[in-house]
Write an enzyme that holds these catalytic residues in place. Structure first.
Site, PDB file in Angstrom:
ATOM      1  N   GLN A 101      -6.001   8.100  -0.217  1.00  0.00           N
ATOM      2  CA  GLN A 101      -6.353   6.779   0.308  1.00  0.00           C
ATOM      3  C   GLN A 101      -5.286   6.300   1.310  1.00  0.00           C
ATOM      4  O   GLN A 101      -5.602   5.839   2.410  1.00  0.00           O
ATOM      5  CB  GLN A 101      -6.470   5.788  -0.857  1.00  0.00           C
ATOM      6  CG  GLN A 101      -6.542   4.337  -0.435  1.00  0.00           C
ATOM      7  CD  GLN A 101      -6.854   3.407  -1.595  1.00  0.00           C
ATOM      8  OE1 GLN A 101      -8.013   3.259  -1.966  1.00  0.00           O
ATOM      9  NE2 GLN A 101      -5.853   2.761  -2.157  1.00  0.00           N
TER      10      GLN A 101
ATOM     11  N   LEU B   8      -4.997  -5.762 -13.126  1.00  0.00           N
ATOM     12  CA  LEU B   8      -3.625  -5.530 -12.658  1.00  0.00           C
ATOM     13  C   LEU B   8      -2.765  -4.888 -13.740  1.00  0.00           C
ATOM     14  O   LEU B   8      -2.883  -5.210 -14.924  1.00  0.00           O
ATOM     15  CB  LEU B   8      -2.987  -6.859 -12.234  1.00  0.00           C
ATOM     16  CG  LEU B   8      -3.688  -7.608 -11.100  1.00  0.00           C
ATOM     17  CD1 LEU B   8      -2.948  -8.910 -10.778  1.00  0.00           C
ATOM     18  CD2 LEU B   8      -3.827  -6.743  -9.858  1.00  0.00           C
ATOM     19  N   HIS B   9      -1.900  -3.968 -13.288  1.00  0.00           N
ATOM     20  CA  HIS B   9      -0.912  -3.362 -14.192  1.00  0.00           C
ATOM     21  C   HIS B   9       0.419  -3.311 -13.460  1.00  0.00           C
ATOM     22  O   HIS B   9       0.515  -3.766 -12.298  1.00  0.00           O
ATOM     23  CB  HIS B   9      -1.389  -1.974 -14.663  1.00  0.00           C
ATOM     24  CG  HIS B   9      -1.791  -1.068 -13.539  1.00  0.00           C
ATOM     25  ND1 HIS B   9      -0.882  -0.582 -12.617  1.00  0.00           N
ATOM     26  CD2 HIS B   9      -3.000  -0.570 -13.159  1.00  0.00           C
ATOM     27  CE1 HIS B   9      -1.510   0.186 -11.744  1.00  0.00           C
ATOM     28  NE2 HIS B   9      -2.806   0.204 -12.038  1.00  0.00           N
TER      29      HIS B   9
ATOM     30  N   HIS C  52       0.607  -2.310  -9.753  1.00  0.00           N
ATOM     31  CA  HIS C  52       0.293  -3.329  -8.735  1.00  0.00           C
ATOM     32  C   HIS C  52       1.487  -4.269  -8.563  1.00  0.00           C
ATOM     33  O   HIS C  52       1.846  -4.652  -7.456  1.00  0.00           O
ATOM     34  CB  HIS C  52      -0.909  -4.179  -9.180  1.00  0.00           C
ATOM     35  CG  HIS C  52      -2.189  -3.419  -9.327  1.00  0.00           C
ATOM     36  ND1 HIS C  52      -2.790  -3.195 -10.539  1.00  0.00           N
ATOM     37  CD2 HIS C  52      -2.978  -2.830  -8.398  1.00  0.00           C
ATOM     38  CE1 HIS C  52      -3.908  -2.515 -10.360  1.00  0.00           C
ATOM     39  NE2 HIS C  52      -4.040  -2.269  -9.070  1.00  0.00           N
TER      40      HIS C  52
ATOM     41  N   GLY D 205      -8.115  -5.790  -8.938  1.00  0.00           N
ATOM     42  CA  GLY D 205      -7.858  -6.470 -10.203  1.00  0.00           C
ATOM     43  C   GLY D 205      -7.512  -5.487 -11.305  1.00  0.00           C
ATOM     44  O   GLY D 205      -7.090  -4.366 -11.033  1.00  0.00           O
TER      45      GLY D 205
ATOM     46  N   SER E  65      -5.917   1.423 -13.518  1.00  0.00           N
ATOM     47  CA  SER E  65      -6.813   0.471 -14.202  1.00  0.00           C
ATOM     48  C   SER E  65      -7.824   1.236 -15.049  1.00  0.00           C
ATOM     49  O   SER E  65      -8.301   0.743 -16.070  1.00  0.00           O
ATOM     50  CB  SER E  65      -7.545  -0.394 -13.183  1.00  0.00           C
ATOM     51  OG  SER E  65      -6.597  -1.045 -12.367  1.00  0.00           O
ATOM     52  N   ARG E  66      -8.149   2.460 -14.638  1.00  0.00           N
ATOM     53  CA  ARG E  66      -9.155   3.248 -15.377  1.00  0.00           C
ATOM     54  C   ARG E  66      -8.605   3.792 -16.695  1.00  0.00           C
ATOM     55  O   ARG E  66      -9.385   4.263 -17.520  1.00  0.00           O
ATOM     56  CB  ARG E  66      -9.710   4.372 -14.500  1.00  0.00           C
ATOM     57  CG  ARG E  66     -10.611   3.841 -13.386  1.00  0.00           C
ATOM     58  CD  ARG E  66     -11.367   4.939 -12.675  1.00  0.00           C
ATOM     59  NE  ARG E  66     -12.433   4.399 -11.839  1.00  0.00           N
ATOM     60  CZ  ARG E  66     -12.310   4.120 -10.532  1.00  0.00           C
ATOM     61  NH1 ARG E  66     -11.157   4.338  -9.920  1.00  0.00           N
ATOM     62  NH2 ARG E  66     -13.324   3.615  -9.848  1.00  0.00           N
TER      63      ARG E  66
HETATM   64  O1  PAF Z   1      -6.720   1.075  -4.347  1.00  0.00           O
HETATM   65  C1  PAF Z   1      -7.538   0.174  -4.595  1.00  0.00           C
HETATM   66  O2  PAF Z   1      -7.419  -0.560  -5.581  1.00  0.00           O
HETATM   67  C2  PAF Z   1      -8.720  -0.048  -3.677  1.00  0.00           C
HETATM   68  O3  PAF Z   1      -9.198   1.150  -3.175  1.00  0.00           O
HETATM   69  C3  PAF Z   1      -8.416  -1.044  -2.535  1.00  0.00           C
HETATM   70  C4  PAF Z   1      -7.344  -0.502  -1.607  1.00  0.00           C
HETATM   71  C5  PAF Z   1      -7.989  -2.370  -3.105  1.00  0.00           C
HETATM   72  C6  PAF Z   1      -9.672  -1.264  -1.692  1.00  0.00           C
HETATM   73  O4  PAF Z   1     -10.700  -1.801  -2.445  1.00  0.00           O
END
Ligand code: PAF
Length: 277
Positions: free
Chosen positions: A149, A29-30, A33, A27, A182-183
């Site tokens: 990630q 969202l920006h 995303h 969430g 988001s941060r």
């Molecule tokens: O990148 C993210 O926002 C999160 O790490 C993800 C992939 C949605 C998993 O919670």
């Protein structure tokens, strides 16, 4: 846009969809995303987005409680982006009290961000695999900003023979260069100015590379000096590593990423530059 909250319902609706595209999010969202959604819309249908602030990927002293949450705005943005289904599961459904199973991509999860965020990637791979199992996407999109990630998720897909393509999409930046995150919502005006030190450091790396520097230690030294001129900004790491295996390297060439993690005030930010991109 259909909003789905129940596990059984998302499983039922996504069953047998051959070209489903999936954008997992927490969430807040920006545009980053929304650009993932746009990328998938080119060759996937339907597009499913999930919103779930995953407690398992936050350490005890991290920002789970204060992570930005505004479902009303997120729903509006997802709708505008023409997401077909928005999955908003509850914590009780995904992690009932007797929850016991975790996915851990060894070694890769302990490097870089994994050093200071113990257990973070184990939380990420666990939730992403759970969501893949429910949604069964053909393609799932992630941003290059979270390079580690993405690399870990690719390894998970390979190791577990999952039938899903992990598609990595370019970092989106504000006009001043700050990578969208988001941060960024946490930053005061003053901190936002200091946060630019990170993208500026990557620009500096790119300039030095263009001028012929190939020894990462030379660039790192310069970047440390660069950060010293910003107040309230503390480097956590400046590293160069190979994309395919996160192996640290001192020799800069295509296929290497320079990544930075730094704390601006209390906000931890990450950004990176893929050499040649
Ligand atoms: O990148 C993210 O926002 C999160 O790490 C993800 C992939 C949605 C998993 O919670």
């Amino acid at each position: 846009m259909k909003i789905i909250r129940e596990i059984n319902e998302i499983r039922r609706i996504c069953r047998d969809k051959k070209s489903l595209g999936f954008v997992p999010t927490m969430g807040a969202l920006h545009k980053g995303h929304l650009s993932l959604v746009e990328t998938l819309q080119k060759d996937c249908y339907p597009i499913v987005m999930s919103i779930f602030v995953n407690p398992k990927q936050f350490g005890k002293n991290e920002d789970f409680a204060k992570y930005p949450r505004d479902l009303e705005i997120d729903i509006k943005l997802a709708e505008e982006a023409k997401v077909d289904m928005l999955f908003i599961p509850s914590e009780e459904d995904l992690y009932p009290d007797d929850y016991r199973t975790y996915i851990d991509v060894e070694e890769l999860s302990d490097k870089l961000c994994g050093k200071s965020r113990k257990g973070h990637f184990k939380g990420v791979t666990t939730i992403v695999l759970k969501l893949f199992n429910l949604i069964k996407p053909k393609v799932a999109a992630f941003g290059w900003k979270d390079a580690q990630q993405g690399i870990i998720l690719k390894q998970m897909v390979k190791d577990l023979n999952l039938d899903v393509e992990i598609r990595m999409c370019d970092i989106l930046r504000d006009s001043d260069g700050l990578a969208l995150s988001s941060r960024n919502n946490y930053l005061s005006n003053e901190e936002r100015k200091n946060a630019l030190s990170i993208s500026q450091a990557l620009q500096l790396s790119s300039k030095m590379f263009a001028s012929g520097v190939r020894d990462f230690s030379v660039i790192k030294k310069k970047l440390v000096e660069h950060f010293n001129s910003f107040s309230n900004t503390n480097i956590e790491y400046i590293e160069a590593f190979r994309i395919e295996n996160l192996q640290e390297t001192d020799f800069l060439e295509k296929g290497v990423i320079i990544a930075i993690a730094a704390k601006v005030g209390k906000t931890r930010l990450i950004d990176n530059w893929r050499i040649g991109e």
